[in-house]
Design a protein around this motif. Structure first.
Motif, short mmCIF file in Angstrom:
data_model
loop_
_atom_site.label_atom_id
_atom_site.label_comp_id
_atom_site.label_asym_id
_atom_site.label_seq_id
_atom_site.Cartn_x
_atom_site.Cartn_y
_atom_site.Cartn_z
N LEU A 8 -28.23 35.83 -27.04
CA LEU A 8 -27.36 36.48 -28.02
C LEU A 8 -27.87 36.22 -29.44
N HIS A 9 -27.59 37.15 -30.33
CA HIS A 9 -27.84 36.91 -31.74
C HIS A 9 -26.83 35.88 -32.25
N VAL A 10 -27.26 35.05 -33.18
CA VAL A 10 -26.41 34.01 -33.74
C VAL A 10 -26.32 34.17 -35.25
N ILE A 11 -25.10 34.19 -35.77
CA ILE A 11 -24.86 34.11 -37.21
C ILE A 11 -24.09 32.82 -37.43
N SER A 12 -24.76 31.80 -37.95
CA SER A 12 -24.17 30.47 -38.07
C SER A 12 -23.86 30.12 -39.52
N GLU A 13 -22.73 29.45 -39.72
CA GLU A 13 -22.42 28.91 -41.03
C GLU A 13 -23.40 27.79 -41.39
N VAL A 14 -23.36 27.33 -42.63
CA VAL A 14 -24.29 26.34 -43.15
C VAL A 14 -23.72 24.93 -43.00
N PRO A 15 -24.64 23.94 -42.95
CA PRO A 15 -26.09 24.04 -42.82
C PRO A 15 -26.48 24.35 -41.38
N ALA A 16 -27.79 24.58 -41.16
CA ALA A 16 -28.23 24.93 -39.82
C ALA A 16 -28.01 23.79 -38.84
N PHE B 222 -10.12 32.97 -26.39
CA PHE B 222 -10.56 31.83 -25.58
C PHE B 222 -10.38 30.52 -26.33
N LEU B 223 -10.05 29.48 -25.56
CA LEU B 223 -10.02 28.11 -26.09
C LEU B 223 -11.34 27.41 -25.83
N SER B 224 -12.22 28.02 -25.04
CA SER B 224 -13.51 27.44 -24.68
C SER B 224 -14.63 28.39 -25.10
N PHE B 225 -15.57 27.88 -25.88
CA PHE B 225 -16.72 28.69 -26.30
C PHE B 225 -17.56 29.09 -25.10
N GLU B 226 -17.76 28.14 -24.18
CA GLU B 226 -18.54 28.44 -22.98
C GLU B 226 -17.90 29.57 -22.18
N SER B 227 -16.57 29.54 -22.05
CA SER B 227 -15.88 30.59 -21.30
C SER B 227 -16.03 31.94 -21.99
N MET B 228 -15.96 31.96 -23.31
CA MET B 228 -16.14 33.22 -24.03
C MET B 228 -17.52 33.80 -23.75
N LEU B 229 -18.55 32.96 -23.74
CA LEU B 229 -19.90 33.45 -23.49
C LEU B 229 -20.06 33.95 -22.06
N GLU B 230 -19.43 33.27 -21.10
CA GLU B 230 -19.58 33.61 -19.69
C GLU B 230 -18.75 34.83 -19.29
N GLU B 231 -17.58 34.98 -19.89
CA GLU B 231 -16.62 35.97 -19.40
C GLU B 231 -16.55 37.24 -20.23
N THR B 232 -17.27 37.30 -21.31
CA THR B 232 -17.22 38.46 -22.20
C THR B 232 -18.63 39.01 -22.41
N GLU B 233 -18.74 40.32 -22.41
CA GLU B 233 -20.03 40.95 -22.68
C GLU B 233 -20.23 41.01 -24.19
N LEU B 234 -21.16 40.21 -24.69
CA LEU B 234 -21.39 40.11 -26.13
C LEU B 234 -22.85 40.39 -26.46
N ASP B 235 -23.08 40.78 -27.72
CA ASP B 235 -24.43 40.92 -28.25
C ASP B 235 -24.74 39.84 -29.29
N ALA B 236 -23.68 39.35 -29.96
CA ALA B 236 -23.87 38.40 -31.05
C ALA B 236 -22.64 37.51 -31.17
N VAL B 237 -22.82 36.33 -31.75
CA VAL B 237 -21.70 35.44 -32.04
C VAL B 237 -21.78 34.99 -33.50
N ILE B 238 -20.61 34.86 -34.10
CA ILE B 238 -20.49 34.26 -35.43
C ILE B 238 -19.94 32.86 -35.23
N ILE B 239 -20.66 31.86 -35.74
CA ILE B 239 -20.26 30.46 -35.57
C ILE B 239 -19.70 29.97 -36.89
#
Length: 373
Positions: free
Chosen positions: A93-101, A57-74
């Motif tokens: 969804l669970h979030v694993i985000s890079e630093v800083p918060a 996906f080129l759109s984060f929103e589209s990835m969240l809407e169109e894919t069945e996910l449990d977690a995202v890595i940002i």
């Protein structure tokens, strides 16, 4: 709720920093990459070489809407971390985000509220907490070997002037703001050693300006910034950030307690360091290699690290260990290893340092995100 059969993971900024997690994701028996997202088709093609064939996906929103996910890595630039974390948390969804918060106090407030509402867990990916020497020191400190802890230092020395030219976001958000905005690599391990404590107030000063960018513009950040901090329990911490000085990179740390201390090896980026532990009847103080004194305090997860992951490209294996620990927590329904409040304990002192350095080093209180919910 029992262990999860399979954790479906989406990755945003997939061609950048998250590529270093590809092997940990591939090796985990209960996790799989289900979607990738980046800003161009070219970057998506690059990401596919790391993560294999999956919806792109080129759109984060589209990835969240169109894919069945449990977690995202940002793994996007730091100014997008909160915006994207909020969207994912709103989807439970669970979030694993890079630093800083986050990059502002208001963003951090929003993130705290969203994490409290969400069924997903928030985790911040501070890999310095997972470096082998740092995890050994944490285990030794929790075992009481250093006695009562009262002082620590952390230094992140990483000259990025050339990197700024290739990644303009760094020019704006890392060297375009004065203070210790990018301080979690130093603060994180120290707070892990001082388990249960947090920084309550800070004072920040700088060394002045001696460099300019390719357009001859001075950097907003001073060459070296030093933040002095006091914790809730009265401990003293010194943090140094230098992203401009002409010098090799280094991660330096020190820990002092009533019965011993730790010193990293200053000129070795991932060096183990030395410890001193007070022993009854000793006649003189002597250093011991951490590899010897801390051998029995190596975490089990490091014993299971594949030899191929020891290279410097994965920060000595810490990226693999960190992601494996995160995936284990999420698939086993355990509390997140670096929760929202721990993440903000690492992030908020740096944001307050911006105000302190602007006011000539004035001591300022650091808010506690736990009071925001």
């Amino acid at each position: 709720m029992g262990p999860k059969e399979s954790l479906k993971v989406g990755i945003v900024g997939a061609a950048g920093r998250p590529r270093i997690f590809a092997q940990a994701l591939a090796d985990h028996p209960r996790a799989a990459v289900a979607a990738i997202c980046d800003v161009t088709e070219e970057r998506l093609q690059q990401a596919a070489t790391y993560f294999g064939s999956c919806p792109a996906f080129l759109s984060f929103e589209s990835m969240l809407e169109e894919t069945e996910l449990d977690a995202v890595i940002i793994g996007t630039p730091m100014q997008f971390h909160v915006e994207q974390s909020l969207l994912a948390l709103e989807h439970d969804l669970h979030v694993i985000s890079e630093v800083p918060a986050g990059i502002s106090l208001e963003e951090c407030r929003q993130l705290t509220a969203a994490a409290a509402r969400s069924k997903g867990q928030y985790i911040m990916a501070e890999n310095c907490n997972y470096m082998k020497p740092h995890m050994m020191i944490a285990n030794m400190a929790r075992s009481g070997l250093f006695g009562e802890l009262y002082y620590a230092e952390g230094e992140y020395l990483h000259e990025v002037k050339e990197l700024n030219e290739r990644t303009p976001w760094r020019r704006q958000w890392q060297t375009g703001i004065n203070g210790i905005t990018y301080g979690t690599h130093s603060i994180g391990p120290i707070l892990d050693w001082m388990d249960g404590d947090r920084i309550a107030k800070v004072s920040c000063i700088g060394s002045g300006h001696h460099y300019t960018d390719s357009l001859n513009r001075p950097y907003a950040i001073e060459d070296t910034c030093v933040m002095t901090a006091k914790t809730e329990r009265g401990r003293l911490i010194k943090i140094r950030l230098d992203m401009l000085s002409e010098r090799p990179g280094a991660l330096n740390y020190e820990l002092q307690g009533t019965r011993g201390c730790y010193e990293s090896i200053r000129y070795e980026l991932l060096g183990g360091g030395k410890v001193y532990l007070k022993r009854e009847g000793e006649q003189k103080h002597e250093w011991t290699d951490l590899s010897v004194a801390g051998k029995e305090y190596i975490p089990d997860i490091w014993h299971r690290l594949p030899e191929s992951m020891l290279g410097s490209s994965g920060h000595g294996g810490s990226d693999y260990v960190m992601m494996t620990d995160f995936l284990n927590a999420l698939t086993e329904n355990k509390p997140s290893p670096i929760s929202i409040h721990k993440a903000l304990d690492m992030t908020l002192p740096g944001l307050i340092s911006q105000l302190s350095i602007e006011r000539g080093g004035e001591w300022l209180n650091v808010p506690d995100s736990r009071a925001w919910i």
